[in-house]
Write a protein that holds these residues in place. Structure first.
Motif, PDB file in Angstrom:
ATOM      1  N   ALA A   1       0.781  -1.231   0.000  1.00 44.58           N
ATOM      2  CA  ALA A   1       0.000   0.000   0.000  1.00 44.58           C
ATOM      3  C   ALA A   1       0.815   1.285   0.000  1.00 44.58           C
ATOM      4  CB  ALA A   1      -0.943   0.007   1.210  1.00 44.58           C
ATOM      5  N   GLY A   2       2.127   1.235  -0.011  1.00 40.98           N
ATOM      6  CA  GLY A   2       2.847   2.498   0.020  1.00 40.98           C
ATOM      7  C   GLY A   2       4.348   2.325   0.050  1.00 40.98           C
ATOM      8  N   ASN A   3       5.049   3.467   0.257  1.00 38.50           N
ATOM      9  CA  ASN A   3       6.506   3.514   0.139  1.00 38.50           C
ATOM     10  C   ASN A   3       7.270   3.170   1.417  1.00 38.50           C
ATOM     11  OD1 ASN A   3       6.569   4.384  -2.571  1.00 38.50           O
ATOM     12  ND2 ASN A   3       6.085   6.462  -1.926  1.00 38.50           N
TER      13      ASN A   3
ATOM     14  N   GLU B   1      13.517   7.136  -5.869  1.00 38.03           N
ATOM     15  CA  GLU B   1      14.859   6.680  -6.218  1.00 38.03           C
ATOM     16  C   GLU B   1      15.305   5.496  -5.360  1.00 38.03           C
ATOM     17  OE1 GLU B   1      14.006   9.879  -5.860  1.00 38.03           O
ATOM     18  OE2 GLU B   1      14.008  10.271  -8.020  1.00 38.03           O
ATOM     19  N   GLN B   2      14.671   5.303  -4.222  1.00 39.62           N
ATOM     20  CA  GLN B   2      15.077   4.229  -3.319  1.00 39.62           C
ATOM     21  C   GLN B   2      14.318   2.928  -3.558  1.00 39.62           C
ATOM     22  OE1 GLN B   2      14.294   6.656   0.218  1.00 39.62           O
ATOM     23  NE2 GLN B   2      16.443   6.485   0.793  1.00 39.62           N
ATOM     24  N   ARG B   3      13.538   2.881  -4.617  1.00 41.45           N
ATOM     25  CA  ARG B   3      12.854   1.630  -4.934  1.00 41.45           C
ATOM     26  C   ARG B   3      13.853   0.603  -5.443  1.00 41.45           C
ATOM     27  NH1 ARG B   3       7.277   4.160  -7.486  1.00 41.45           N
ATOM     28  NH2 ARG B   3       6.735   5.257  -5.562  1.00 41.45           N
TER      29      ARG B   3
ATOM     30  N   LEU C   1       7.801  -7.419  -9.062  1.00 40.73           N
ATOM     31  CA  LEU C   1       6.344  -7.270  -9.084  1.00 40.73           C
ATOM     32  C   LEU C   1       5.879  -6.196  -8.105  1.00 40.73           C
ATOM     33  CD1 LEU C   1       5.081 -10.965  -9.325  1.00 40.73           C
ATOM     34  CD2 LEU C   1       5.212  -9.256 -11.137  1.00 40.73           C
ATOM     35  N   SER C   2       6.488  -6.133  -6.939  1.00 38.52           N
ATOM     36  CA  SER C   2       6.075  -5.130  -5.951  1.00 38.52           C
ATOM     37  C   SER C   2       6.399  -3.718  -6.447  1.00 38.52           C
ATOM     38  CB  SER C   2       6.754  -5.389  -4.602  1.00 38.52           C
ATOM     39  OG  SER C   2       8.169  -5.319  -4.717  1.00 38.52           O
TER      40      SER C   2
ATOM     41  N   LEU D   1       3.733  -0.761  -7.268  1.00 35.21           N
ATOM     42  CA  LEU D   1       3.807   0.547  -6.617  1.00 35.21           C
ATOM     43  C   LEU D   1       3.868   1.673  -7.654  1.00 35.21           C
ATOM     44  CD1 LEU D   1       3.747   1.206  -3.632  1.00 35.21           C
ATOM     45  CD2 LEU D   1       6.227   1.398  -3.666  1.00 35.21           C
ATOM     46  N   ASN D   2       4.559   1.441  -8.743  1.00 33.96           N
ATOM     47  CA  ASN D   2       4.615   2.450  -9.809  1.00 33.96           C
ATOM     48  C   ASN D   2       3.228   2.726 -10.378  1.00 33.96           C
ATOM     49  OD1 ASN D   2       7.376   2.739  -9.563  1.00 33.96           O
ATOM     50  ND2 ASN D   2       7.869   1.369 -11.275  1.00 33.96           N
ATOM     51  N   SER D   3       2.426   1.673 -10.561  1.00 29.02           N
ATOM     52  CA  SER D   3       1.068   1.858 -11.080  1.00 29.02           C
ATOM     53  C   SER D   3       0.219   2.657 -10.108  1.00 29.02           C
ATOM     54  CB  SER D   3       0.419   0.501 -11.351  1.00 29.02           C
ATOM     55  OG  SER D   3       1.051  -0.170 -12.404  1.00 29.02           O
TER      56      SER D   3
END
Length: 753
Positions: A431-433, A439-441, A642-643, A647-649
């Protein structure tokens, strides 16, 4: 997202059971002996046509009177018992007596609730309206709003009686007056429909009537049990009490559920606190002297390798159930196929989905192919798990009182099931970051372009199947079945997140098809049979939030079994399972937990468990702990990709909806069946069109739009397919089919429609 409307709540008739269950619980706790108060014995000879069950009312057990209040209550019950069978007039005179009212006002809250049930249980009694209109009746049904039993009871009474409808037709307001007396009466939420003018005009101020619809002094329906309530805290004390007790690993009953070795590990120090919390959730509970197992509470680790965690009886129960479901589907759903070979192939597909453990090595191969594609780009493999950088939201199973339909379940059992499921966060959602910036993804968007689709196609090709699920068309929005089926029968399809399918997942179906290509020899021919015979849903597309089952105990497992079939078998046939396990990073963590538990067994037992896991995963070569670690690592890579894509979507949709640059760290979505997880943007045609425009401006993508002229009748003549050649056509359409440059679908099939 899943949206559903609640069915109207049926008349409530279970309050006596609740009180009785509470009474039995209190009685068991108390060391003193308890006796019954005098029964109110209705004699049918005096009133042969009074009410259903009028002569069978049960008294509520309570402790022996020890103070004045207890004695007074017994005296009042005795007096009512004397009068009720003599003459209704004398009963009403007694209820109107000021001294009687004062005595009743001095009773305890529980006693007045019991007395109210006794006096007003029976809607066809000739004296009922007079009894409620009496001074005693007015007091009993209009006590302070913190008395949630009475709010629920009166709400039940007015709902069941049908007298509200009668009052609307006749213009009477006697019953409404009862519920508004002393500013403590409330209309049930479901009874705030439009009222007739006479009733509305006479009650306009109190109920805040607007166009005949009440807007205040309303008892809202509890989101869990649907019982009317005005104070959730007080309501929960009665219907969802805190004395729901979860049994710990040291409780003797847990030996029927878990292995002795595993319970010893829980008592020792070989497992960390986090591992113990994951591996021993509150699956075994007690309420109202009823014991139950919530199968949805079991960790995925226990469902992948039951022998490492669960007792032999429970392992056998799980295997028996899975076999039963597979055979039932084969005999009752697949029985119409034309050849034994097709029946065998379809049954193999069904078993491969239900026995999810067999899919793990295939998913690991997809992860390995993704890692190879990343290495080819010189992209390093990140460390850590999904939960290290992203926020995982948890929420409970969606179960309603009206979902429990079995007549074998009495009220205490139903309340046990409701409370067990609502007190445990069964499901998870990314559900979130979690405090990280873009940049930290784990990966950047351009690094992941097409790698999941390519990996799935490679794994399918290596299996010898002609399926290429990674090159299937992409659905944006709701695609009418006649069109969706024509497409799905070739290579399946991908569901765009821009249709609001965050719980469903874009890659869930193609990942499942990839697994079936490897495990069950699924090819295009068999896939056509699955789609044309309408087997897609039963094999690949069950909704876990509507799969609720409650079964009674049996000899080896003397517990109420909650979500027995849903958790053990049916959830595995849902796209939500792949989405939940992979985008939240749970599957790799589950496999690590399995490896840890195996490793702390004695060496001989380790070998036995690894052989069992090899069998459950459908592998030929016996697993070792090193091989299991490699499978886990490959799964982790798949999860990280996939995660991040998920999250990008979410972020892209959030920016469109809010015109904001950054996704909040704890962005949430609306959960199924009306439970509120949080504040995601709503899906709809607007987002489908925006995403279609994005694809329209990409090189090599072809798009077809769908115009639906009648959403209640989606037959061919109400559907129009358009080739999207400009943005103006996009604005005319309700849903879209996107064909990527490498799409394998033969569009000539659509042209025939």
């Amino acid at each position: 997202m899943i949206h559903s409307k609640l069915a109207p709540f049926p008349p409530l008739v279970h309050f006596k059971d609740v009180l009785k269950a509470n009474s039995e619980t209190e009685k068991k706790v108390s060391a003193a002996l308890s006796v019954n108060h005098p029964d109110i014995e209705y004699q049918p000879a005096n009133h042969p046509k009074k009410i259903r069950e009028y002569k069978h009312i049960e008294s509520i057990t309570a402790p022996l009177p020890t103070n004045n209040s207890d004695k007074l209550f017994a005296c009042i019950v005795e007096k009512v018992n004397e009068l009720i069978n003599k003459d209704a007039t004398e009963l009403i005179h007694y209820l109107n007596n000021a001294d009687t009212v004062e005595k009743i006002k001095s009773l305890k809250a529980e006693e007045t609730s019991k007395l109210t049930w006794i006096l007003f249980n029976g809607l066809n009694r000739p004296d009922l309206q007079s009894a409620i209109a009496s001074q005693t009746g007015q007091y009993l049904v209009s006590r302070p709003t913190s008395d949630q039993f009475m709010v629920g009871f009166t709400g039940s009474l007015i709902e069941e009686s049908g007298l509200l409808k009668q009052a609307e037709r006749a213009g009477e307001n006697v019953w409404l007056d009862v519920f508004r007396a002393q500013n403590a009466s409330h209309l049930p939420e479901s009874s705030t429909r439009q009222l007739s003018f006479p009733v509305a005009s006479e009650n306009e101020e109190y109920f805040g009537l607007v166009d005949g619809k009440a807007t205040k002094n309303i008892a809202e329906s509890c989101p869990i049990c649907r019982i009317p309530q005005t104070d959730p805290g007080e309501h929960n004390k009665i219907f969802h009490p805190n004395n729901l007790m979860a049994f710990g690993p040291d409780h003797q009953l847990t030996t029927l559920i878990y292995t002795q070795d595993f319970l010893a590990f829980m008592a020792g120090d070989q497992l960390t606190a986090g591992e113990k919390e994951r591996l021993f959730p509150p699956a075994l509970c007690r309420l109202f002297n009823e014991n139950g197992i919530n199968y949805s509470a079991f960790s995925e680790s226990a469902l992948i390798l039951p022998e490492a965690f669960l007792s032999p009886a429970l392992c056998q129960d799980i295997d028996n159930l899975r076999n039963f479901v597979v055979l039932y589907i084969a005999e009752h759903i697949f029985n119409g196929v034309d050849t034994p070979e097709k029946l065998t192939a379809l049954t193999r597909c069904c078993r491969s989905m239900i026995e999810f453990s067999t899919q793990i090595p295939v998913l690991a191969r997809v992860g390995a192919e993704i890692e190879a594609l990343l290495q080819a780009q010189n992209i390093p493999k990140p460390n850590g798990t999904v939960a290290d950088r992203y926020y995982v939201q948890k929420f409970p199973a969606a179960i309603r009182w009206e979902s429990i339909r079995s007549n074998e379940l009495d009220t205490p059992k139903r309340l046990l099931a409701l409370n067990m499921l609502q007190h445990l966060n069964t499901y998870s959602f990314l559900a979130g970051n979690n405090g990280t910036n873009h940049e930290q993804r784990f990966f950047q968007r351009e690094q992941m372009q097409g790698i999941v689709r390519k990996a799935m196609n490679k794994v399918c090709a290596d299996s010898g199947s002609d399926l290429r699920p990674g090159s299937a068309p992409i659905f944006i929005g709701f695609i009418p079945p006649v069109i969706a089926n024509a497409i799905a029968r070739q290579h399946g399809f991908l569901d765009s997140n821009w249709a609001g399918n965050f719980l469903h997942g874009k890659y869930s179906h193609p990942l499942a098809l990839t697994c079936l290509a490897n495990l069950a020899n699924l090819d295009q021919t068999l896939l056509k049979t699955i789609v044309d015979k309408h087997f897609w849903s039963i094999i690949l597309d069950q909704n876990p939030y509507n799969l609720i089952d409650i079964e009674l105990a049996f000899a080896d497992l003397p517990f109420l079994r909650v979500n027995h079939r849903a958790a053990v078998a049916n959830f595995a046939t849902s796209p939500f399972k792949h989405q939940q396990l992979l985008t939240t990073g749970q599957l790799s963590v589950n496999l690590k937990d399995i490896a840890k538990v195996i490793s702390i067994h004695p060496v001989e037992a380790q070998g036995d468990l690894l052989q069992t896991l090899t069998r459950r995963m459908g592998m030929e070569d016996t697993l070792t702990l090193d091989k299991l670690q490699q499978i886990t690592e490959n799964i982790r890579v798949l999860e990280l990709v996939l995660s991040t894509k998920h999250l990008n979507s979410m972020e892209a949709m959030y920016k469109v909806d809010t015109d904001s640059k950054d996704l909040p760290g704890h962005w949430r979505i609306e959960s199924p069946e009306g439970f509120q997880i949080g504040n995601t943007t709503s899906s709809g045609t607007q987002f489908a069109r925006i995403k279609a425009k994005k694809y329209f401006h990409k090189d090599g993508y072809q798009i077809k739009g769908i115009i639906i002229t009648d959403k209640n009748n989606m037959c061919d003549e109400n559907l129009t397919l358009l080739d999207i050649t400009n943005e103006e056509k996009i604005e005319k359409c309700h849903a879209f089919i996107v064909f990527p440059p490498d799409c394998k679908y033969q569009q000539s099939e659509l042209d025939k429609m």
